[in-house]
Design a protein around this motif. Sequence first.
Motif, short mmCIF file in Angstrom:
data_model
loop_
_atom_site.label_atom_id
_atom_site.label_comp_id
_atom_site.label_asym_id
_atom_site.label_seq_id
_atom_site.Cartn_x
_atom_site.Cartn_y
_atom_site.Cartn_z
N ALA A 46 0.73 -1.36 0.39
CA ALA A 46 0.09 -0.08 0.16
C ALA A 46 0.93 1.37 0.31
O ALA A 46 2.01 0.94 0.48
CB ALA A 46 -0.99 0.32 1.28
N PRO A 47 0.46 2.47 -0.67
CA PRO A 47 0.73 4.39 -0.47
C PRO A 47 1.13 4.00 1.63
O PRO A 47 0.65 3.24 2.31
CB PRO A 47 0.03 4.97 -0.73
CG PRO A 47 -1.28 4.20 -1.12
CD PRO A 47 -1.16 2.81 -1.57
N ALA A 48 2.09 4.83 1.64
CA ALA A 48 3.05 5.17 2.94
C ALA A 48 1.25 5.60 4.07
O ALA A 48 1.26 4.71 4.86
CB ALA A 48 4.00 5.75 2.46
N GLU A 49 0.31 5.99 3.71
CA GLU A 49 -0.69 6.45 4.38
C GLU A 49 -1.08 5.34 5.21
O GLU A 49 -2.49 5.51 6.01
CB GLU A 49 -1.41 7.45 3.73
CG GLU A 49 -1.94 7.34 2.72
CD GLU A 49 -1.23 7.44 1.77
OE1 GLU A 49 -1.86 8.30 0.37
OE2 GLU A 49 -0.03 7.78 0.92
N PHE A 50 -1.38 4.00 3.79
CA PHE A 50 -1.90 3.04 4.04
C PHE A 50 -1.39 1.92 4.84
O PHE A 50 -2.04 0.63 4.72
CB PHE A 50 -3.13 3.21 2.74
CG PHE A 50 -4.16 3.76 2.63
CD1 PHE A 50 -4.91 4.54 3.68
CD2 PHE A 50 -3.49 4.83 1.30
CE1 PHE A 50 -5.84 5.30 3.43
CE2 PHE A 50 -4.82 5.95 1.32
CZ PHE A 50 -4.98 5.87 1.72
N ALA A 51 0.38 1.98 4.78
CA ALA A 51 0.67 0.14 5.04
C ALA A 51 0.60 0.10 6.41
O ALA A 51 0.86 -1.60 6.74
CB ALA A 51 1.87 1.13 4.91
N ASP A 52 -0.44 0.67 7.03
CA ASP A 52 -0.25 -0.25 8.06
C ASP A 52 -1.74 -0.81 8.07
O ASP A 52 -1.58 -1.80 9.27
CB ASP A 52 -0.71 1.10 9.34
CG ASP A 52 -1.73 2.05 9.73
OD1 ASP A 52 -1.67 2.84 8.10
OD2 ASP A 52 -2.98 2.81 10.56
N ILE A 53 -2.49 -1.38 7.15
CA ILE A 53 -3.89 -1.10 7.65
C ILE A 53 -3.73 -2.81 6.53
O ILE A 53 -5.38 -3.38 5.99
CB ILE A 53 -5.18 -0.67 7.37
CG1 ILE A 53 -5.06 0.06 5.13
CG2 ILE A 53 -5.35 0.06 8.25
CD1 ILE A 53 -5.92 0.71 5.41
#
Length: 100
Positions: A46-53
């Motif tokens: 995922a893009p960096a802003e969604f990497a955690d999900i």
Amino acid sequence: MKIYSCCGKESITKKYFCSECGKSEFEEKEVSDSGTVYSFTKIHIAPAEFADIAPYNVVLVDLDEADAKVTTRIEEDVKIGDKVNLDRIENDAYIYKRVS
């Protein structure tokens, strides 16, 4: 969920002008947020802003009460034809869940 329509075309986003007739007047109506999975893809990187999900599913939902589709995120695995409902809106994104 609000739907905007003109000339028989429905959308979840209000447009400035109708693509069919050019008018800027749209009928607004409230419809159910339930629908059916029309298409999906699973995002693993995922893009960096969604990497955690990640991983997560980006799903195109065909709404039951309108001739419109909405792009959503679903945390669980889905398949085409699954029934889904809106769970919540998070950071302006529609988050749906599968209906049991």
